[in-house]
Design a protein around this motif. Structure first.
Motif, PDB file in Angstrom:
ATOM      1  N   GLU A 127       9.015   0.509   7.666  1.00 19.10           N
ATOM      2  CA  GLU A 127       9.797   1.319   6.719  1.00 19.10           C
ATOM      3  C   GLU A 127       8.981   1.611   5.466  1.00 19.10           C
ATOM      4  O   GLU A 127       8.937   2.746   4.983  1.00 19.10           O
ATOM      5  CB  GLU A 127      11.076   0.574   6.353  1.00 19.10           C
ATOM      6  N   LEU A 128       8.321   0.608   4.948  1.00 15.45           N
ATOM      7  CA  LEU A 128       7.516   0.773   3.745  1.00 15.45           C
ATOM      8  C   LEU A 128       6.325   1.704   3.992  1.00 15.45           C
ATOM      9  O   LEU A 128       6.017   2.570   3.170  1.00 15.45           O
ATOM     10  CB  LEU A 128       7.034  -0.604   3.265  1.00 15.45           C
ATOM     11  N   LEU A 129       5.686   1.566   5.137  1.00 12.05           N
ATOM     12  CA  LEU A 129       4.576   2.464   5.482  1.00 12.05           C
ATOM     13  C   LEU A 129       5.034   3.919   5.524  1.00 12.05           C
ATOM     14  O   LEU A 129       4.358   4.812   5.004  1.00 12.05           O
ATOM     15  CB  LEU A 129       3.956   2.062   6.824  1.00 12.05           C
ATOM     16  N   ARG A 130       6.193   4.154   6.134  1.00 16.72           N
ATOM     17  CA  ARG A 130       6.716   5.537   6.180  1.00 16.72           C
ATOM     18  C   ARG A 130       7.004   6.060   4.780  1.00 16.72           C
ATOM     19  O   ARG A 130       6.681   7.193   4.443  1.00 16.72           O
ATOM     20  CB  ARG A 130       7.993   5.588   7.039  1.00 16.72           C
ATOM     21  N   ARG A 131       7.597   5.222   3.954  1.00 16.63           N
ATOM     22  CA  ARG A 131       7.922   5.618   2.586  1.00 16.63           C
ATOM     23  C   ARG A 131       6.678   5.948   1.765  1.00 16.63           C
ATOM     24  O   ARG A 131       6.696   6.798   0.900  1.00 16.63           O
ATOM     25  CB  ARG A 131       8.702   4.499   1.892  1.00 16.63           C
ATOM     26  N   ALA A 165       6.581  -8.627  -1.477  1.00 14.49           N
ATOM     27  CA  ALA A 165       7.920  -9.073  -1.904  1.00 14.49           C
ATOM     28  C   ALA A 165       9.009  -8.325  -1.147  1.00 14.49           C
ATOM     29  O   ALA A 165      10.077  -8.883  -0.868  1.00 14.49           O
ATOM     30  CB  ALA A 165       8.084  -8.880  -3.407  1.00 14.49           C
ATOM     31  N   TYR A 166       8.747  -7.081  -0.792  1.00 13.19           N
ATOM     32  CA  TYR A 166       9.738  -6.279  -0.062  1.00 13.19           C
ATOM     33  C   TYR A 166       9.827  -6.682   1.410  1.00 13.19           C
ATOM     34  O   TYR A 166      10.920  -6.859   1.950  1.00 13.19           O
ATOM     35  CB  TYR A 166       9.410  -4.780  -0.168  1.00 13.19           C
ATOM     36  N   TRP A 167       8.678  -6.827   2.081  1.00 16.39           N
ATOM     37  CA  TRP A 167       8.740  -7.013   3.529  1.00 16.39           C
ATOM     38  C   TRP A 167       8.762  -8.460   4.001  1.00 16.39           C
ATOM     39  O   TRP A 167       9.054  -8.736   5.172  1.00 16.39           O
ATOM     40  CB  TRP A 167       7.630  -6.251   4.251  1.00 16.39           C
ATOM     41  N   TRP A 168       8.488  -9.416   3.130  1.00 17.14           N
ATOM     42  CA  TRP A 168       8.399 -10.815   3.553  1.00 17.14           C
ATOM     43  C   TRP A 168       9.750 -11.313   4.064  1.00 17.14           C
ATOM     44  O   TRP A 168      10.750 -11.262   3.345  1.00 17.14           O
ATOM     45  CB  TRP A 168       7.947 -11.679   2.376  1.00 17.14           C
ATOM     46  N   THR A 221      -3.039  -2.201   2.020  1.00 22.23           N
ATOM     47  CA  THR A 221      -2.369  -2.206   0.712  1.00 22.23           C
ATOM     48  C   THR A 221      -1.002  -2.861   0.808  1.00 22.23           C
ATOM     49  O   THR A 221      -0.639  -3.710  -0.022  1.00 22.23           O
ATOM     50  CB  THR A 221      -2.235  -0.757   0.185  1.00 22.23           C
ATOM     51  N   VAL A 222      -0.230  -2.496   1.820  1.00 26.23           N
ATOM     52  CA  VAL A 222       1.109  -3.062   2.003  1.00 26.23           C
ATOM     53  C   VAL A 222       1.027  -4.566   2.273  1.00 26.23           C
ATOM     54  O   VAL A 222       1.882  -5.338   1.848  1.00 26.23           O
ATOM     55  CB  VAL A 222       1.839  -2.305   3.141  1.00 26.23           C
ATOM     56  N   TRP A 223      -0.037  -5.005   2.942  1.00 27.64           N
ATOM     57  CA  TRP A 223      -0.196  -6.409   3.322  1.00 27.64           C
ATOM     58  C   TRP A 223      -0.701  -7.278   2.168  1.00 27.64           C
ATOM     59  O   TRP A 223      -0.513  -8.486   2.186  1.00 27.64           O
ATOM     60  CB  TRP A 223      -1.184  -6.507   4.487  1.00 27.64           C
ATOM     61  N   THR A 224      -1.339  -6.666   1.167  1.00 28.54           N
ATOM     62  CA  THR A 224      -2.047  -7.480   0.166  1.00 28.54           C
ATOM     63  C   THR A 224      -1.599  -7.256  -1.275  1.00 28.54           C
ATOM     64  O   THR A 224      -2.137  -7.916  -2.169  1.00 28.54           O
ATOM     65  CB  THR A 224      -3.564  -7.216   0.248  1.00 28.54           C
ATOM     66  N   GLN A 225      -0.651  -6.373  -1.526  1.00 24.56           N
ATOM     67  CA  GLN A 225      -0.187  -6.130  -2.895  1.00 24.56           C
ATOM     68  C   GLN A 225       1.161  -6.821  -3.110  1.00 24.56           C
ATOM     69  O   GLN A 225       2.097  -6.624  -2.318  1.00 24.56           O
ATOM     70  CB  GLN A 225      -0.064  -4.626  -3.168  1.00 24.56           C
ATOM     71  N   PRO A 226       1.294  -7.619  -4.177  1.00 19.60           N
ATOM     72  CA  PRO A 226       2.507  -8.410  -4.381  1.00 19.60           C
ATOM     73  C   PRO A 226       3.806  -7.622  -4.328  1.00 19.60           C
ATOM     74  O   PRO A 226       4.784  -8.084  -3.744  1.00 19.60           O
ATOM     75  CB  PRO A 226       2.301  -9.030  -5.769  1.00 19.60           C
ATOM     76  N   GLU A 227       3.844  -6.430  -4.929  1.00 20.23           N
ATOM     77  CA  GLU A 227       5.097  -5.670  -4.946  1.00 20.23           C
ATOM     78  C   GLU A 227       5.519  -5.248  -3.536  1.00 20.23           C
ATOM     79  O   GLU A 227       6.714  -5.148  -3.248  1.00 20.23           O
ATOM     80  CB  GLU A 227       4.991  -4.447  -5.864  1.00 20.23           C
TER      81      GLU A 227
END
Length: 166
Positions: free
Chosen positions: A158-162, A45-48, A36-42
């Motif tokens: 960081e996003l995965l933890r959140r 946009a955060y991790w790129w 999900t984190v790898w394939t969803q635009p929102e």
């Protein structure tokens, strides 16, 4: 434990016999969440890249789909990354072209393959970038790609933890 199996450590290999860049890493999160984190635009946009000021213009993660991300560099300049998804197997593999406007144009694109494998509740990630020559590979390395990839992976963590990972 092999370094690539330790979370939070990106290992980069530059084989002497082929112009490849191989990166491996383990994420301490379930595969569904990482996908999900790898394939969803929102999320992308955060991790790129090393900065958080990105616009995902297009992210059609399917075979034949296109992707386009515009990164603002803080000094008013923008860097445009784009490509085509050549093959997508959900939660397993993404193969795409990678182009940077003004740096690696359409004729200079290179190919990436991202593999995701769940192992004991974690995800082993392997990325292989295939370039046309050793000179092209060195140009990618000299562009700061490795530092950007490390910064991106830290933001993925960081996003995965959140979002509920470990």
């Amino acid at each position: 434990m092999h370094d690539a199996l330790k979370p939070n450590l990106l290992k980069t290999e530059l084989p002497a016999d082929e112009p490849l860049i191989i990166m491996t890493r383990t994420f301490d999160a379930p595969l569904d969440l990482l996908w999900t984190v790898w394939t969803q635009p929102e999320h992308v946009a955060y991790w790129w890249g090393p900065r958080e000021d990105n616009r995902v213009v297009e992210l059609d993660v399917r075979t034949g789909g296109k992707w386009r991300i515009v990164s603002s560099m803080g000094d008013g300049t923008e860097v445009v990354f784009f490509g085509t998804y050549l093959a997508v197997t959900p939660k397993t593999m993404i193969r795409n072209t990678f182009v940077v406007e003004g740096m690696f144009e359409e004729d200079d694109r290179f190919y990436e393959e991202h593999n995701f494998e769940e192992r004991d509740g974690k995800v082993f990630y392997r990325s292989v970038s295939k370039l046309d020559s050793f000179e092209a590979r060195q140009g990618v390395i000299d562009s700061g790609m490795e530092q950007g990839a490390n910064a991106s992976m830290a933001k993925v963590d960081e996003l995965l933890r959140r979002l509920g990972g470990r």
